[in-house]
Design a protein around this motif. Structure first.
Motif, PDB file in Angstrom:
ATOM      1  N   UNK A   1     -12.192 -33.241  32.493  1.00  0.00           N
ATOM      2  CA  UNK A   1     -13.208 -32.576  33.320  1.00  0.00           C
ATOM      3  C   UNK A   1     -12.802 -32.663  34.793  1.00  0.00           C
ATOM      4  N   UNK A   2     -12.405 -33.857  35.234  1.00  0.00           N
ATOM      5  CA  UNK A   2     -12.041 -34.035  36.655  1.00  0.00           C
ATOM      6  C   UNK A   2     -10.837 -33.180  37.039  1.00  0.00           C
ATOM      7  N   UNK A   3      -9.848 -33.104  36.159  1.00  0.00           N
ATOM      8  CA  UNK A   3      -8.638 -32.331  36.477  1.00  0.00           C
ATOM      9  C   UNK A   3      -8.948 -30.843  36.575  1.00  0.00           C
ATOM     10  N   UNK A   4      -9.799 -30.347  35.666  1.00  0.00           N
ATOM     11  CA  UNK A   4     -10.139 -28.919  35.711  1.00  0.00           C
ATOM     12  C   UNK A   4     -10.971 -28.626  36.955  1.00  0.00           C
ATOM     13  N   UNK A   5     -11.885 -29.540  37.273  1.00  0.00           N
ATOM     14  CA  UNK A   5     -12.719 -29.329  38.467  1.00  0.00           C
ATOM     15  C   UNK A   5     -11.853 -29.285  39.723  1.00  0.00           C
ATOM     16  N   UNK A   6     -10.872 -30.180  39.788  1.00  0.00           N
ATOM     17  CA  UNK A   6     -10.002 -30.227  40.967  1.00  0.00           C
ATOM     18  C   UNK A   6      -9.158 -28.954  41.048  1.00  0.00           C
ATOM     19  N   UNK A   7      -8.788 -28.405  39.879  1.00  0.00           N
ATOM     20  CA  UNK A   7      -7.923 -27.219  39.866  1.00  0.00           C
ATOM     21  C   UNK A   7      -8.706 -25.936  40.112  1.00  0.00           C
ATOM     22  N   UNK A   8      -9.871 -25.799  39.462  1.00  0.00           N
ATOM     23  CA  UNK A   8     -10.557 -24.497  39.435  1.00  0.00           C
ATOM     24  C   UNK A   8     -11.918 -24.451  40.119  1.00  0.00           C
ATOM     25  N   UNK A   9     -12.408 -25.546  40.591  1.00  0.00           N
ATOM     26  CA  UNK A   9     -13.774 -25.611  41.135  1.00  0.00           C
ATOM     27  C   UNK A   9     -14.784 -25.066  40.116  1.00  0.00           C
ATOM     28  N   UNK A  10     -14.544 -25.358  38.840  1.00  0.00           N
ATOM     29  CA  UNK A  10     -15.453 -24.890  37.784  1.00  0.00           C
ATOM     30  C   UNK A  10     -16.556 -25.936  37.638  1.00  0.00           C
ATOM     31  N   UNK A  11     -17.798 -25.504  37.356  1.00  0.00           N
ATOM     32  CA  UNK A  11     -18.817 -26.546  37.240  1.00  0.00           C
ATOM     33  C   UNK A  11     -18.713 -27.278  35.897  1.00  0.00           C
ATOM     34  N   UNK A  12     -19.167 -28.531  35.923  1.00  0.00           N
ATOM     35  CA  UNK A  12     -18.997 -29.429  34.782  1.00  0.00           C
ATOM     36  C   UNK A  12     -19.642 -28.855  33.514  1.00  0.00           C
ATOM     37  N   UNK A  13     -20.798 -28.180  33.723  1.00  0.00           N
ATOM     38  CA  UNK A  13     -21.531 -27.623  32.578  1.00  0.00           C
ATOM     39  C   UNK A  13     -20.676 -26.591  31.826  1.00  0.00           C
ATOM     40  N   UNK A  14     -20.010 -25.699  32.578  1.00  0.00           N
ATOM     41  CA  UNK A  14     -19.177 -24.670  31.938  1.00  0.00           C
ATOM     42  C   UNK A  14     -17.974 -25.321  31.255  1.00  0.00           C
ATOM     43  N   UNK A  15     -17.367 -26.314  31.916  1.00  0.00           N
ATOM     44  CA  UNK A  15     -16.210 -26.996  31.304  1.00  0.00           C
ATOM     45  C   UNK A  15     -16.634 -27.617  29.978  1.00  0.00           C
ATOM     46  N   UNK A  16     -17.820 -28.253  29.978  1.00  0.00           N
ATOM     47  CA  UNK A  16     -18.272 -28.910  28.741  1.00  0.00           C
ATOM     48  C   UNK A  16     -18.628 -27.883  27.681  1.00  0.00           C
ATOM     49  N   UNK A  17     -19.168 -26.708  28.099  1.00  0.00           N
ATOM     50  CA  UNK A  17     -19.481 -25.715  27.058  1.00  0.00           C
ATOM     51  C   UNK A  17     -18.195 -25.127  26.490  1.00  0.00           C
ATOM     52  N   UNK A  18     -17.129 -25.060  27.287  1.00  0.00           N
ATOM     53  CA  UNK A  18     -15.829 -24.617  26.743  1.00  0.00           C
ATOM     54  C   UNK A  18     -15.323 -25.674  25.757  1.00  0.00           C
ATOM     55  N   UNK A  19     -15.425 -26.948  26.156  1.00  0.00           N
ATOM     56  CA  UNK A  19     -14.986 -28.033  25.251  1.00  0.00           C
ATOM     57  C   UNK A  19     -15.722 -27.986  23.921  1.00  0.00           C
ATOM     58  N   UNK A  20     -17.020 -27.649  23.984  1.00  0.00           N
ATOM     59  CA  UNK A  20     -17.823 -27.604  22.755  1.00  0.00           C
ATOM     60  C   UNK A  20     -17.324 -26.550  21.774  1.00  0.00           C
ATOM     61  N   UNK A  21     -16.672 -25.490  22.303  1.00  0.00           N
ATOM     62  CA  UNK A  21     -16.174 -24.432  21.403  1.00  0.00           C
ATOM     63  C   UNK A  21     -14.790 -24.779  20.853  1.00  0.00           C
ATOM     64  N   UNK A  22     -14.175 -25.837  21.398  1.00  0.00           N
ATOM     65  CA  UNK A  22     -12.810 -26.186  20.989  1.00  0.00           C
ATOM     66  C   UNK A  22     -12.826 -27.353  20.004  1.00  0.00           C
ATOM     67  N   UNK A  23     -11.721 -27.454  19.255  1.00  0.00           N
ATOM     68  CA  UNK A  23     -11.556 -28.620  18.378  1.00  0.00           C
ATOM     69  C   UNK A  23     -11.537 -29.889  19.248  1.00  0.00           C
ATOM     70  N   UNK A  24     -11.731 -31.045  18.622  1.00  0.00           N
ATOM     71  CA  UNK A  24     -11.669 -32.309  19.377  1.00  0.00           C
ATOM     72  C   UNK A  24     -10.239 -32.871  19.295  1.00  0.00           C
ATOM     73  N   UNK A  25      -9.937 -33.832  20.175  1.00  0.00           N
ATOM     74  CA  UNK A  25      -8.609 -34.470  20.106  1.00  0.00           C
ATOM     75  C   UNK A  25      -8.393 -35.105  18.728  1.00  0.00           C
ATOM     76  N   UNK A  26      -9.475 -35.662  18.152  1.00  0.00           N
ATOM     77  CA  UNK A  26      -9.366 -36.290  16.828  1.00  0.00           C
ATOM     78  C   UNK A  26      -8.923 -35.263  15.781  1.00  0.00           C
ATOM     79  N   UNK A  27      -9.524 -34.074  15.830  1.00  0.00           N
ATOM     80  CA  UNK A  27      -9.157 -33.008  14.871  1.00  0.00           C
ATOM     81  C   UNK A  27      -7.717 -32.549  15.099  1.00  0.00           C
ATOM     82  N   UNK A  28      -7.336 -32.440  16.363  1.00  0.00           N
ATOM     83  CA  UNK A  28      -5.958 -31.997  16.667  1.00  0.00           C
ATOM     84  C   UNK A  28      -4.950 -33.034  16.180  1.00  0.00           C
TER      85      UNK A  28
END
Ligand code: ATP
Length: 199
Positions: free
Chosen positions: A137-164
């Motif tokens: 989250x911190x790295x994406x925010x530093x790169x894109x100025x994206x808000x945390x809520x949107x980053x987390x909603x993108x994460x929710x649509x993706x597989x987890x590290x455990x699944x990968x």
């Protein structure tokens, strides 16, 4: 030709690793780069997106307003699936074509949604880049100025590290410095060169 599928969640470090493979002389085929190409005005995929989502996803200059489209699809599963059904088949076609033009001893296919799309059949070996959620989250925010809520909603649509990790042949834990990330990439480059020479 050995094909490495490089995947990981948003902000995990895929592009940094891919750029390093490229600096080591390895051909990299990046699904996100292809998505960018096929969503330019004049492309059939661009036209299909506008037909599906309407003119509200256009900028004033007639190009695709990716930020607005992203906000729509990461808050609406049906819309996201619709967009993916337009984009993914063409990404797959272009990746398969790009593989035929590879000149390096092995190639790296960067596919953020490797598991979710079932594109695993295109690769021989899976490399997962993992990191702590908060770091991502911190790295994406530093790169894109994206808000945390949107980053987390993108994460929710993706597989987890455990699944990968369940389907991974190799894992890089990107929890340290960029220097150590590059060193881990070089270690795998040596392995992949060895595997491709004995294949
Ligand atoms: P996305 O899925 O959003 O395209 P990604 O997985 O390709 O992201 P990168 O773009 O490589 O990830 O990395 C995200 C950001 O974090 C970049 O700005 C990158 O420079 C930075 N970064 C990556 N790894 C590290 C690290 N180990 N230490 C500090 N910053 C890092």
């Amino acid at each position: 030709m050995l094909r490495i599928g490089l995947t990981g969640g948003i902000g995990s470090g895929k592009t940094t690793v891919a750029n390093h493979f490229s600096a080591l002389g390895i051909d990299v085929i990046d699904a996100d780069v292809i998505v960018h190409q096929i969503s330019q005005p004049g492309e059939a995929v661009f036209a299909a997106i506008i037909e599906a989502f309407g003119n509200s996803v256009l900028n004033l200059d007639g190009t695709l307003n990716r930020k607005h489209l992203g906000e729509i699809v990461f808050n609406d599963n049906t819309a996201r699936k619709k967009l993916e059904s337009i984009i993914h088949p063409e990404v797959r076609r272009r990746m398969l074509h790009a593989i035929t033009e590879v000149k390096s001893p092995y190639c790296v296919l960067v596919i953020p949604l490797l598991i979710e799309t079932g594109f695993t059949d295109m690769v021989d070996r899976v490399l997962v880049i993992a990191a702590d959620m908060q770091q991502k989250v911190q790295r994406v925010q530093a790169r894109d100025e994206m808000n945390e809520e949107l980053i987390k909603s993108i994460m929710d649509t993706q597989a987890t590290d455990g699944e990968r990790k369940k389907i991974a042949d190799d894992v890089i834990e990107n929890t340290g410095s960029i220097t150590s990330l590059k060193a881990k990439t070089e270690e795998l480059d040596r392995l992949y060169r060895q595997l491709s020479s004995t294949a």
